[in-house]
Write a protein that holds these residues in place. Structure first.
Motif, PDB file in Angstrom:
ATOM      1  N   ASP A  52       0.834  -1.196   0.000  1.00 47.14           N
ATOM      2  CA  ASP A  52       0.000   0.000   0.000  1.00 47.14           C
ATOM      3  C   ASP A  52       0.869   1.246   0.000  1.00 47.14           C
ATOM      4  O   ASP A  52       2.035   1.225   0.438  1.00 47.14           O
ATOM      5  N   SER A  53       0.303   2.337  -0.452  1.00 50.16           N
ATOM      6  CA  SER A  53       1.074   3.574  -0.615  1.00 50.16           C
ATOM      7  C   SER A  53       1.554   4.151   0.712  1.00 50.16           C
ATOM      8  O   SER A  53       2.504   4.936   0.741  1.00 50.16           O
ATOM      9  N   GLU A  55       2.861   2.411   3.167  1.00 54.55           N
ATOM     10  CA  GLU A  55       3.807   1.488   3.791  1.00 54.55           C
ATOM     11  C   GLU A  55       5.213   1.701   3.240  1.00 54.55           C
ATOM     12  O   GLU A  55       5.391   2.085   2.084  1.00 54.55           O
ATOM     13  N   LYS A 286       0.970  -8.009   5.019  1.00 53.15           N
ATOM     14  CA  LYS A 286      -0.164  -8.861   4.673  1.00 53.15           C
ATOM     15  C   LYS A 286       0.123 -10.346   4.857  1.00 53.15           C
ATOM     16  O   LYS A 286      -0.804 -11.142   5.094  1.00 53.15           O
TER      17      LYS A 286
END
Length: 290
Positions: A52-53, A55, A286
């Protein structure tokens, strides 16, 4: 730039054994962190998933051997140069199987170096120890002043859900953290021989079958003690989940009667610390949720 290839060590067993290595380096340029160098020797591999942007750059460490036993060796070297920010995690739990008589313990060495202003997250998933397992594991971190480190390690002393229990074997699990060249944290768990008796001792594990340590190292670490304790009190964590601090260090210890409960608690605790310490989302990579 990492130039030297990690040397293969002399064999320590008459049987075929793995001697894996990973060296990974990150550098910062233009406000972004990029991979600067990578070396990997089987069974060690590194994956770079889409993130994700919000992270940092993420690397997933894995072994293709399906587990370790006596005489196996893994070495991981992580370098974050000045200003770089990266998250490293493992793909799944590591399994340590029964060692043969006469074999040396399986050995796992992790070395982390972080330059000024760098931020490293080393979020290892649990290590599962089977009956008769022998493991020597050490994490060494060398941090420049101004660098930050969030690191986790955990052990499962037999899978209770499978009717397993670690009753005998060998475990030496050590941490060494230096800041500005000065040793600021040294810790070790040592279990040898009749582990069932050591676990049952008054100073032992009680009914716990899994344990975890979480360390945050930074200039602001002591200031996080009160808010972390407050958030831990609000979370649904095991009965034994405590936080303490000392110079540049925030230390969390967790014990649980069940490995799944410990995993959930560690996800919550690490998420709380990373959100308070770095402003990152209160979630882990994740692969922790697969």
């Amino acid at each position: 730039m990492l130039l030297a290839e990690p040397a293969l060590l002399p064999p320590v067993s008459a049987h075929q054994r793995v001697d894996g290595a990973t060296r990974i380096e990150f550098s910062a340029a233009g406000g972004k962190t990029r991979l600067a160098d990578l070396y990997q020797r089987a069974p060690c591999r590194v994956l770079f998933p889409n993130i994700d942007s919000d992270e940092p750059v993420q690397a997933v460490l894995l072994t293709t051997s399906g587990g370790l036993t006596g005489g196996d060796r893994l070495q991981t070297d992580i370098v974050a140069n000045a200003g770089a920010c990266a998250t490293l995690t493992s793909q799944a739990a590591e399994k340590i199987y029964r060692a043969l008589p006469g074999d040396d313990p399986a050995r796992i060495d992790v070395r982390i170096a972080a330059g000024a202003g760098a931020c490293v997250e080393y979020l290892a998933q649990e290590t599962i120890l089977f009956e008769g397992a022998r493991l020597r594991r050490q994490l060494d971190a060398d941090l420049a002043p101004g660098a930050r480190l969030l690191a986790t390690e955990s052990l499962v002393l037999g899978r209770r859900a499978m009717g397993e229990s670690l009753r005998s074997g060998f475990v030496h699990d050590a941490w060494r953290i230096r800041r500005g060249g000065r040793l600021i944290f040294a810790d070790a768990l040592h279990l040898d021989g009749d582990i069932a008796a050591l676990r049952a001792a008054p100073f032992g594990f009680g009914t716990a079958t899994a344990c975890a340590t979480l360390i945050y190292v930074a200039d602001d670490a002591p200031t996080l003690l009160a808010p972390v304790r407050a958030r831990l009190g609000e979370a649904d964590l095991p009965p034994i989940a405590h936080a303490t601090t000392r110079e540049h260090l925030l230390i969390l210890r967790l014990l649980a009667d069940d490995a799944a409960a410990l995993r959930r608690a560690l996800i919550d605790a690490a998420g709380i610390v990373r959100s308070l310490a770095t402003g990152l989302p209160q979630r882990l990579p994740k692969v922790w949720y697969c």
